[in-house]
Design a protein around this motif. Structure first.
Motif, PDB file in Angstrom:
ATOM      1  N   UNK A 153       0.843  -1.206   0.000  1.00 12.66           N
ATOM      2  CA  UNK A 153       0.000   0.000   0.000  1.00 12.66           C
ATOM      3  C   UNK A 153       0.873   1.249   0.000  1.00 12.66           C
ATOM      4  N   UNK A 154       1.953   1.236   0.806  1.00 17.38           N
ATOM      5  CA  UNK A 154       2.838   2.402   0.882  1.00 17.38           C
ATOM      6  C   UNK A 154       3.453   2.713  -0.476  1.00 17.38           C
ATOM      7  N   UNK A 155       4.014   1.703  -1.136  1.00 17.20           N
ATOM      8  CA  UNK A 155       4.702   1.946  -2.407  1.00 17.20           C
ATOM      9  C   UNK A 155       3.719   2.236  -3.546  1.00 17.20           C
ATOM     10  N   UNK A 156       2.570   1.580  -3.530  1.00 15.17           N
ATOM     11  CA  UNK A 156       1.562   1.841  -4.564  1.00 15.17           C
ATOM     12  C   UNK A 156       1.016   3.262  -4.441  1.00 15.17           C
ATOM     13  N   UNK A 157       0.847   3.736  -3.209  1.00 15.35           N
ATOM     14  CA  UNK A 157       0.376   5.106  -2.993  1.00 15.35           C
ATOM     15  C   UNK A 157       1.414   6.120  -3.453  1.00 15.35           C
TER      16      UNK A 157
END
Length: 450
Positions: free
Chosen positions: A261-265
């Motif tokens: 979620x962190x990297x996709x955001x």
């Protein structure tokens, strides 16, 4: 080990185990389990740029040109606020896909009754056709400006882009993402040149990013502002993003999902900041080149093309404008194809061959465009382009409300449910969009002033 969510135990709040989104590329892109952060970001870079394409498609050009020439820099605030909304909503879409293994369409099918699902699917298909209509018009105009191909024939030629889609899809999802990013870079470089050539007043540009009450009280300005909103926050992109993030083979553990979620955001935020630059550049260009000399009537792409070089005195201004438009139209066809596939498979579990799905969507957009182009020419296609963006904006709540509802539900999302601040922000954004759309509808049918 089978990574498909169909094999996973049923989670609370979902009726079925679901099926993988974009099954031919599901979890096909490796993600490093350790190492430098830039390697993780590189692995996740791609879906955000696919989404960003929809935020700089030809529909944006029409509304941004109309807003800049008519009202100067005032509507820059709308572009900025729309982009902030887009960043939040796309982050939620990525969160939903990673946490649940479902795209937004499949989540709706698992959570709602059949009549509601069918209604949401129909509304989403209308939005995709409206988006495709904008791409058809933009590509046809680009072909006309660069090569002199008549609009009607240009519209018909856009049906051939299905061959490009098939070629890219066969070469793998990473190749498709690379092609999209390359076209985005071309668009950004073209507009960097346009900004340098137009020499806008920096103070006026900065003032334009400050919201003004006139945006809401002036019905004409509001119509264009909501067109910008519809062109910026694209409903089909929420379905696309929630599926595209599932092409990454991240660790299916709570920690792995949280990291994903962190990297996709971060991926989508970087991509959408580039989209903000392009959208703001189009409006700034229109304000600096046309509004400042009293040409408040330049709302059509063709007029802007003809006037840019003589107005700015820059030999390449018009040509690069048309090159960027053609790149934008071609890029947008790719993401609309993917979104159409995701929506049909997610809502109905009906899978068609990509070329057939593409031809159906493109055919529904080509027919009205050919008729309008033949009967009314440039002015008709320009009005149709802006109308398509307003239609997109009207459909937004029907995608946003389910997205915010699902991502706020701890039973469905587990530990990745939206924290309180994000939940409040998302519901506020949904409320703003709904209120603005109701205001636009009332103004349009003459219930309120104007």
């Amino acid at each position: 080990m089978n990574d498909s969510p169909a094999s996973a135990p049923l989670e609370g709040g979902w009726r079925t185990g679901g099926a993988p989104s974009l099954p031919e590329v599901f979890r096909s892109i490796a993600v490093p389990s350790s190492g430098a952060g830039w390697r993780k970001l590189a692995a996740f870079t791609g879906p955000g740029f696919l989404v960003a394409v929809g935020y700089m498609d030809p529909g944006n050009w029409a509304t941004d040109l109309a807003g800049g020439s008519a009202f100067g820099y005032t509507l820059l605030s709308v572009i900025l606020l729309s982009n902030v909304m887009a960043i939040v909503l796309q982050a939620l879409a990525a969160r939903l896909g990673i946490a649940t293994g479902r795209d937004l369409a499949a989540a709706c099918r698992d959570a709602y009754s059949k009549p509601v699902v069918l209604a949401l699917w129909l509304l989403c298909e209308i939005a995709i056709v409206a988006c495709d209509l904008a791409e058809v018009i933009g590509t046809a105009i680009g072909l006309n400006l660069l090569f002199g191909i008549p609009l009607v024939w240009g519209v018909c030629l856009t049906g051939l882009d299905v061959l490009l889609i098939l070629l890219l899809q066969r070469r793998g999802f990473r190749r498709l993402e690379a092609f999209v990013i390359a076209l985005i870079a071309i668009i950004a470089l073209c507009f960097l040149y346009e900004l340098i050539a137009s020499q806008p007043a920096i103070g006026a540009v900065l003032a334009g990013f400050v919201p003004q009450s006139e945006v809401v009280t002036n019905p004409t300005m509001l119509y264009i502002a909501i067109g910008i909103l519809g062109a910026t926050v694209m409903p089909h992109n929420l379905y696309l993003h929630s599926a595209a993030v599932q092409t990454r083979a991240f660790e299916p553990t709570p920690e792995g999902k949280r990291d994903a979620v962190k990297w996709a955001t971060l991926d989508s935020t970087i991509a959408l900041m580039l989209a903000l630059f392009v959208n703001a550049a189009i409006l700034i260009l229109a304000a600096a080149a046309f509004h400042t000399i009293g040409r408040t009537d330049v709302a059509e792409i063709q007029d802007a093309y003809r006037l840019l070089t003589p107005t700015l005195g820059a030999a390449l201004a018009s040509t690069l404008f048309a090159v960027a438009l053609l790149a934008s139209g071609q890029n947008s066809t790719i993401t609309a194809t993917l979104a159409g596939q995701i929506v049909m498979e997610g809502f109905l579990r009906l899978r068609l061959q990509p070329w057939l799905r593409r031809l159906i969507t493109r055919g529904l957009a080509i027919v009205p465009t050919v008729i309008v182009a033949a009967l009314y020419g440039e002015s008709g296609t320009a009005r149709l382009l802006i109308l398509s963006q307003v239609v997109l904006s009207m459909q937004l709540p029907f995608a946003i409300v389910p997205l915010v509802q699902f991502t706020s539900d701890r039973a469905k999302m587990g530990g990745l449910a939206s924290p309180a601040w994000l939940k409040a922000t998302a519901w506020f954004i949904a409320a703003v969009i709904i209120v603005l759309n109701v205001k636009l509808l009332l103004d349009t049918i003459g219930v309120t002033g104007g």
